[in-house]
Design a protein around this motif. Structure first.
Motif, mmCIF file in Angstrom:
data_model
loop_
_atom_site.group_PDB
_atom_site.id
_atom_site.type_symbol
_atom_site.label_atom_id
_atom_site.label_comp_id
_atom_site.label_asym_id
_atom_site.label_seq_id
_atom_site.Cartn_x
_atom_site.Cartn_y
_atom_site.Cartn_z
ATOM 1 N N ALA A 34 0.832 -1.214 0.000
ATOM 2 C CA ALA A 34 0.000 0.000 0.000
ATOM 3 C C ALA A 34 0.865 1.263 0.000
ATOM 4 C CB ALA A 34 -0.921 -0.003 1.216
ATOM 5 N N ARG A 35 0.598 2.131 -0.938
ATOM 6 C CA ARG A 35 1.358 3.380 -1.052
ATOM 7 C C ARG A 35 0.434 4.602 -1.040
ATOM 8 N NH1 ARG A 35 3.651 6.910 -4.549
ATOM 9 N NH2 ARG A 35 2.400 6.180 -6.288
ATOM 10 N N ILE A 36 -0.745 4.470 -1.624
ATOM 11 C CA ILE A 36 -1.689 5.597 -1.646
ATOM 12 C C ILE A 36 -3.008 5.182 -1.001
ATOM 13 C CG2 ILE A 36 -3.059 7.121 -3.136
ATOM 14 C CD1 ILE A 36 -0.737 7.141 -5.090
ATOM 15 N N GLY A 37 -3.474 6.010 -0.072
ATOM 16 C CA GLY A 37 -4.724 5.726 0.618
ATOM 17 C C GLY A 37 -5.690 6.889 0.500
ATOM 18 N N LEU A 38 -6.987 6.563 0.501
ATOM 19 C CA LEU A 38 -8.019 7.606 0.405
ATOM 20 C C LEU A 38 -9.044 7.408 1.513
ATOM 21 C CD1 LEU A 38 -9.793 8.949 -2.762
ATOM 22 C CD2 LEU A 38 -11.177 8.163 -0.835
ATOM 23 N N ALA A 39 -9.388 8.516 2.180
ATOM 24 C CA ALA A 39 -10.416 8.476 3.231
ATOM 25 C C ALA A 39 -11.558 9.393 2.848
ATOM 26 C CB ALA A 39 -9.828 8.916 4.565
ATOM 27 N N GLN A 40 -12.775 8.852 2.904
ATOM 28 C CA GLN A 40 -13.973 9.641 2.557
ATOM 29 C C GLN A 40 -14.925 9.618 3.740
ATOM 30 O OE1 GLN A 40 -17.149 8.096 2.047
ATOM 31 N NE2 GLN A 40 -18.190 10.023 1.732
ATOM 32 N N ASN A 41 -15.331 10.791 4.185
ATOM 33 C CA ASN A 41 -16.151 10.945 5.395
ATOM 34 C C ASN A 41 -17.313 11.859 5.042
ATOM 35 O OD1 ASN A 41 -15.473 12.659 8.570
ATOM 36 N ND2 ASN A 41 -16.840 10.960 8.197
ATOM 37 N N MET A 42 -18.534 11.493 5.448
ATOM 38 C CA MET A 42 -19.648 12.394 5.085
ATOM 39 C C MET A 42 -20.625 12.610 6.225
ATOM 40 S SD MET A 42 -21.672 10.113 2.299
ATOM 41 C CE MET A 42 -22.133 8.420 2.633
ATOM 42 N N ALA B 125 -24.697 15.716 2.614
ATOM 43 C CA ALA B 125 -24.678 17.161 2.360
ATOM 44 C C ALA B 125 -23.297 17.743 2.639
ATOM 45 C CB ALA B 125 -25.738 17.870 3.187
ATOM 46 N N SER B 126 -22.509 17.058 3.467
ATOM 47 C CA SER B 126 -21.106 17.428 3.663
ATOM 48 C C SER B 126 -20.256 16.205 3.358
ATOM 49 C CB SER B 126 -20.833 17.840 5.114
ATOM 50 O OG SER B 126 -21.500 19.036 5.431
ATOM 51 N N SER B 127 -19.163 16.419 2.622
ATOM 52 C CA SER B 127 -18.247 15.300 2.364
ATOM 53 C C SER B 127 -16.817 15.805 2.385
ATOM 54 C CB SER B 127 -18.535 14.668 0.999
ATOM 55 O OG SER B 127 -17.527 13.715 0.663
ATOM 56 N N THR B 128 -15.951 15.058 3.045
ATOM 57 C CA THR B 128 -14.521 15.378 2.990
ATOM 58 C C THR B 128 -13.775 14.190 2.389
ATOM 59 O OG1 THR B 128 -13.935 14.476 5.157
ATOM 60 C CG2 THR B 128 -14.685 16.760 5.107
ATOM 61 N N VAL B 129 -12.698 14.505 1.669
ATOM 62 C CA VAL B 129 -11.819 13.450 1.142
ATOM 63 C C VAL B 129 -10.378 13.818 1.474
ATOM 64 C CG1 VAL B 129 -10.901 12.386 -0.962
ATOM 65 C CG2 VAL B 129 -13.364 12.706 -0.713
ATOM 66 N N HIS B 130 -9.635 12.856 1.983
ATOM 67 C CA HIS B 130 -8.197 13.015 2.191
ATOM 68 C C HIS B 130 -7.464 11.907 1.451
ATOM 69 C CE1 HIS B 130 -9.589 15.622 5.485
ATOM 70 N NE2 HIS B 130 -8.470 16.277 5.242
ATOM 71 N N ILE B 131 -6.392 12.288 0.779
ATOM 72 C CA ILE B 131 -5.543 11.290 0.138
ATOM 73 C C ILE B 131 -4.161 11.373 0.785
ATOM 74 C CG2 ILE B 131 -4.525 10.475 -2.028
ATOM 75 C CD1 ILE B 131 -6.906 11.680 -3.513
ATOM 76 N N LEU B 132 -3.658 10.208 1.179
ATOM 77 C CA LEU B 132 -2.375 10.124 1.861
ATOM 78 C C LEU B 132 -1.409 9.285 1.028
ATOM 79 C CD1 LEU B 132 -4.290 11.104 4.146
ATOM 80 C CD2 LEU B 132 -3.054 9.608 5.704
#
Lengths: 131, 384
Positions: free
Chosen positions: B360-368, B373-380
């Motif tokens: 694993a080298r790239i990870g994505l987190a999606q929270n809503m 109506a609100s969504s955040t995305v983080h890529i690590l």
């Protein structure tokens, strides 16, 4: 629910009062101060027709405390003829009678009773249109 | 804007933690994060908490938590975007470090939901009080409306929904901090009690207590922190959409998730197929399906088939929710978005043990929050 909060929404809950944007024609329910489609702030009042159709539905088996005595009950998203959509209960039918696109009519009903404030709260529910 | 790194992570066990107070949950997670970072510096904090007021009768939680962490007088602010509060806290911390304003910022998330509050009513405040909740709808009810629409439009099956929960429990059984660390079967999901037709109890994430914390830092500070491979935050985005589910043009789509993901891919300079490990907001099984489609992991209507084929399982081509997800790990709402970043950091450091995604080298987190109506995305990005 406190009475000012309840009273403010009476035009929408009792009479389905909406507003139509004078610039782009989008109908807003409830009314807004600015149109989310074109940013216009000019509206004319319209009363929504009471005819619509079911887009999707569910049967609530685990209700919030103030709906404890009602469960199970049906909740649907209904689209009215003007294109306005709303969330409401569907009553006087069995879940087996429901279908996507089934025609409904909006009726005036009691929604909930708040024992603390003694306000009996009314509003709209849907019933299936029967031939 | 400058580079930002995750240098410390911590989280409590998630579950019914009757012996631990709201404040101690947060302090426990934060102390673990400092221990993990192996350093003590802290310039500021953001706390994701959906409803301290309704769950434990406590507002002004930033000050309370800074006080009990022994970190006064650093600025501490609580942020709230319903169930996306944790993701929003991470984003605020990211922005403060990226801007150059601070060197080390903690993003925390905490919720205490089992202190006998009316949880269904409290969670419902994330929907439109006057035009959704007034009518008697609940959160499981709103996602059930989405599930029915998805099943009608794309012929998604009841069994396919169940497989999301089965998969997340399979992962959660390998995580010592999950609320429900055990396997379940499709038959058990389908036999569990009805909550909001077609969603049953085992389609729903649980009511949980818990806290999580991540410490973000500038490159200069990150390189002084010793002990773990570096993990860099390569994208941090947030999008906002229509509050009421019924106003969405397409009830099967999560436009905010799609928007926040698209901007995140641009920021990171990657395409969805380059993501090795993903944490998504599976508050209900249908949510994971819709989020997969919004993230571009599948065409609309095609995500359920990927779940069925095992592609989202550990060992599959796109492992999702290796932590156990909200379903198995637990969903202390304000903490969930932060806990996702904790899991990605574990994965990108290659410290995942039996649930490690190989290479694993790239990870994505999606929270809503709410019905999206609100969504955040983080890529690590890991450098292990």
């Amino acid at each position: 629910m406190k009475s000012p909060q309840y009273t403010r929404e009476i035009p929408q809950r009792y009479r389905l009062e909406a507003e139509k944007c004078r610039q782009c024609g989008k109908v807003h329910f409830p009314p807004r101060l600015i149109c989310d489609a074109c940013q216009s702030q000019e509206f004319e009042q319209v009363i929504l027709s009471r005819a619509g159709r079911i887009l999707t539905w569910t049967v609530i088996h685990v209700p919030p405390t103030n709906f404890d005595l009602e469960a199970p009950y049906i909740i649907a998203i209904v689209e009215l003829e003007e294109g306005v959509r709303l969330t409401c209960q569907v009553v006087d039918c069995d879940p087996e009678e429901l279908a996507v696109d089934a025609p409904v009519e909006m009726v005036f009903r009691r929604i909930q009773e708040d024992s603390q404030a003694d306000i009996i709260q009314y509003g709209y529910k849907a019933v299936l249109s029967r031939p | 804007m400058r580079d930002v790194y995750v240098i410390g992570i911590g989280m409590t066990h998630f579950g019914e933690l009757w012996d631990t107070s709201f404040r101690d949950l947060f302090v426990e997670a934060a102390l673990e994060a400092f221990g993990d970072a192996n350093m003590d510096r802290l310039d500021s904090m953001y706390i994701g908490c959906m409803s301290g007021g309704l769950f434990v009768g406590q507002e002004h939680v930033g000050a309370l938590l800074a006080d009990y962490l022994g970190r006064v007088p650093i600025p501490t602010t609580r942020v709230e975007t319903a169930c996306a509060s944790g993701g929003a806290a991470v984003r605020q911390a990211y922005l403060e470090v990226a801007s150059g304003m601070s060197e080390v910022v903690l993003a925390g998330g905490v919720e205490k939901m089992t202190d006998s509050a009316d949880v269904t009513a409290a969670l419902a405040t994330a929907a439109d009080q006057e035009y959704e909740v007034y009518q008697g709808v609940t959160f499981p009810g709103l996602y059930a409306l989405m599930a029915r629409a998805h099943m009608h439009t794309y012929h998604t099956t009841r069994e396919q929904l169940a497989l999301v929960a089965v998969k997340n429990h399979h992962h959660g059984a390998m995580n010592s901090k999950t609320q429900f660390p055990f396997e379940i079967t499709v038959e058990q999901v389908l036999a569990s009690s009805m909550v909001a037709d077609p969603l049953r109890l085992l389609d729903c994430s649980p009511v949980s207590d818990g806290a999580a914390a991540v410490i973000l830092a500038s490159e200069e500070v990150a390189k002084q922190a010793k002990g773990h491979p570096l993990v860099r935050v390569v994208a941090s985005t947030q999008a906002t959409g229509a509050m009421a589910l019924h106003t969405r043009t397409d009830l099967t789509r999560l436009d905010t998730v799609e928007h926040s993901a698209q901007v995140a891919y641009q920021q990171a300079g990657i395409t969805p197929d380059q993501v090795d490990v993903t944490e998504v907001h599976d508050c209900f099984t249908i949510a994971e399906i819709c989020v997969m489609e919004a993230l571009g992991y599948a065409e609309p209507g095609r995500a359920a088939a990927l779940v069925e084929a095992g592609e989202t399982r550990l060992g599959g081509s796109m492992p999702i929710n290796t932590s156990g997800g909200l379903k198995s790990k637990g969903h202390p709402v304000g903490a969930s978005g932060v806990a996702q970043v904790v899991e990605l950091t574990i994965q990108l450091r290659r410290e995942g043990g039996t649930r490690q995604v190989e290479g694993a080298r790239i990870g994505l987190a999606q929270n809503m929050g709410g019905t999206g109506a609100s969504s955040t995305v983080h890529i690590l990005e890991g450098q292990a």
